[in-house]
Each structure stands twice: as C-alpha cells, then as structure tokens.
Enzyme design. Sequence first.
Site, mmCIF file in Angstrom:
data_model
loop_
_atom_site.group_PDB
_atom_site.id
_atom_site.type_symbol
_atom_site.label_atom_id
_atom_site.label_comp_id
_atom_site.label_asym_id
_atom_site.label_seq_id
_atom_site.Cartn_x
_atom_site.Cartn_y
_atom_site.Cartn_z
ATOM 1 N N ARG A 159 0.846 -1.200 0.000
ATOM 2 C CA ARG A 159 0.000 0.000 0.000
ATOM 3 C C ARG A 159 0.886 1.258 0.000
ATOM 4 N NH1 ARG A 159 -0.529 4.643 2.609
ATOM 5 N NH2 ARG A 159 -0.166 3.612 4.605
ATOM 6 N N ASP A 160 1.551 1.510 1.085
ATOM 7 C CA ASP A 160 2.350 2.731 1.219
ATOM 8 C C ASP A 160 3.484 2.773 0.194
ATOM 9 O OD1 ASP A 160 3.564 5.021 2.130
ATOM 10 O OD2 ASP A 160 3.801 4.362 4.190
ATOM 11 N N HIS A 203 4.285 3.983 12.857
ATOM 12 C CA HIS A 203 4.593 3.982 11.410
ATOM 13 C C HIS A 203 5.635 5.089 11.219
ATOM 14 C CE1 HIS A 203 3.101 3.756 7.072
ATOM 15 N NE2 HIS A 203 3.771 4.894 7.054
ATOM 16 N N CYS A 244 5.148 9.717 0.605
ATOM 17 C CA CYS A 244 3.832 10.320 0.708
ATOM 18 C C CYS A 244 3.735 11.319 -0.430
ATOM 19 C CB CYS A 244 3.640 11.021 2.058
ATOM 20 S SG CYS A 244 2.109 11.967 2.136
ATOM 21 N N ASN A 292 9.914 3.940 4.144
ATOM 22 C CA ASN A 292 9.699 3.451 5.502
ATOM 23 C C ASN A 292 10.942 2.710 5.973
ATOM 24 O OD1 ASN A 292 6.714 3.810 6.240
ATOM 25 N ND2 ASN A 292 6.635 3.089 4.131
HETATM 26 ZN ZN ZN Z 1 3.899 5.970 5.289
#
Ligand code: ZN
Length: 305
Positions: free
Chosen positions: A20-21, A211, A244, A253
């Site tokens: 996802r991210d 996160h 982002c 991340n």
């Molecule tokens: Zn993130």
Amino acid sequence: MELPKKMLPDNITIIEVGPRDGFQNVRDFIDTEDKVRIIELMQEAGVRAMEVTSFVHPKAIPQMADAREVAERIRKRFPDLRMIALVPNERGARNAFDCGVREVSYVISASEEHNLANVKRTITESLEELRRIRERVPDLAVRLDIATAFGCPYAGEVPKEKVFLLIEEAVRAGIREIVLCDTIGIAHPLQVADLVEKVQERYPQETFTMHLHNTRGQGLANIFAAMQRGIASFETSVGGLGGCPFAPGAAGNVATEDLVNLLDYMKIGHGIRQEEFLKAVACVKERVHANLTGNMLRACRYEHI
Ligand code: ZN
C-alpha cells in the site's frame, strides 16, 4: 551472550505496508500479477498482517486501480492473513467491505495543512467522514492513522494536543487501534518516547502502532525507543518502499527486513523468516521500478552469524 531486555516486549507484530504505502508511490504501474506474487512471497515468509492495497479513486492514485482484484485474490488465497486496506472515505470503505476486507486504515493528519494537502479536507470534515464510515459500515474494523504526528512539512512542529484531540475522537467513534505516523521521518527517539508514554498513559484502552518513516535514517532508533516504552506493533515496508505524495521530501519506511534483522539479533519474536522474506525483497527489486533503501539486501551475510 545474555543481555538484559527486561524493558522490551517478548514479541512484536510487524504489519507490512509495502503493497500500500510503497506501491502507491511507484509511478510505473505494477502488474497485478506481480503485486499478488510479492504479497504471496511475504505471506510465505511468515508475514501475518499486511496492508495490501488502497481503495482510493483510480484518478487520484492510478497504481491502486486494481484494489478490488488484489483484495479479492488475497482474501481467497490467504484467509488467515490479517488483511488491511486503506480507505479515504465511505465509498472506499463500502467497496473494501464488498471485496471481503474486514479491517481498514483511515488517515487524518494532526496538522490541518497536511490534511488539506493530503485528503483535500479540513480535520473536522475528515472526522465527520470517519463517523459516517463507522455508522454506515459498522462491521468494518477501522484503525486511525494519525499522519504528521511528529512534524508537518507545511506547519512545522505539531503540538501533542492535536494528536490527543484526534485520539479522543477515535475513542469516541469506537476505534481500538491508533497508528502514530512520522510521515516525513522527522522524529527522534526522545520525542517518540515522550509521545508514546503520554498517549499510553492517557488512553490505556487503545492499541498503539508506530509507522515511522526512515527519511533521515532515524527509523530503527525510533522503533527501539517505542519498544522500550512497551509498544509492540510496527508498520514497515518491504525493501523500505514508501513515501507520501503530499509530503515533499518524504522517503521510504523502515525496511521490514532491517527490522527483522534487528529483532533476530535481540532475540525478540516476530514470526518472519528472514531468508524467505529476502526472496520477496529480491522480487520487488526485479519487478518494481523503485529505489530500495533497505540494508539487508546489500549486507554481507556471514556463515556463522
Ligand atoms: Zn507511510
């Protein structure tokens, strides 16, 4: 060698957020087959919780246009996987539910400026939408991701009170898990320890997940600081993918394989088999056009360690 680890949890839950991210920040469309294959490899390596996709409008993030197919296929193949999807609104929540998703993440930024940039809504409007989701899709478990909890690319410092306010609203809406996000990787370990201590003291009934982006290389240090304060749930991403779209300069991340390595060294349980997980990292490297920032793919491995 036995080292004191009284202050650390025995077991950590790792929630993989790469699909996802990570994927949502990759410009070239990743084939649905490849997405499913990467998820499959991670599941085979022992990942038990994963954000697999995002039910956003395909115009906003074309990479997620196959959300429905990914979710349906993963649900069918791995009924025991804790499958999570991100939803930006009630419509996304309904679509996710229709595909068999039973747990979603919903994001609100602690800073008004970032919330406006990220989801084009004020915080008040975002909270109204959250209540609507809870009301109209009541069988869907919702976790609240609090973005920019440690700092905002537009507003700078984010007062803790803004984070508390969102948690209070989440508690009122019956949400049991809060994800504190360092969206731009600006937090340092003392700041993490301070916020984590305060939120756990104020909201003992909530589960807190961290996160923490690794933009400045502080991710693992921040995770360790949170672990020392009893946090046992972390979101990380295969190969360190992530970012982002509405946070200039946001980078990846903490790589899942780097956290796995750290936990293995410290003999803290997490359920992922590193050798197998690295196959997933290699597959990402081969099929996804993105810069991988994790260390373990490069690190030299010695026979006896
Ligand atoms: Zn993130």
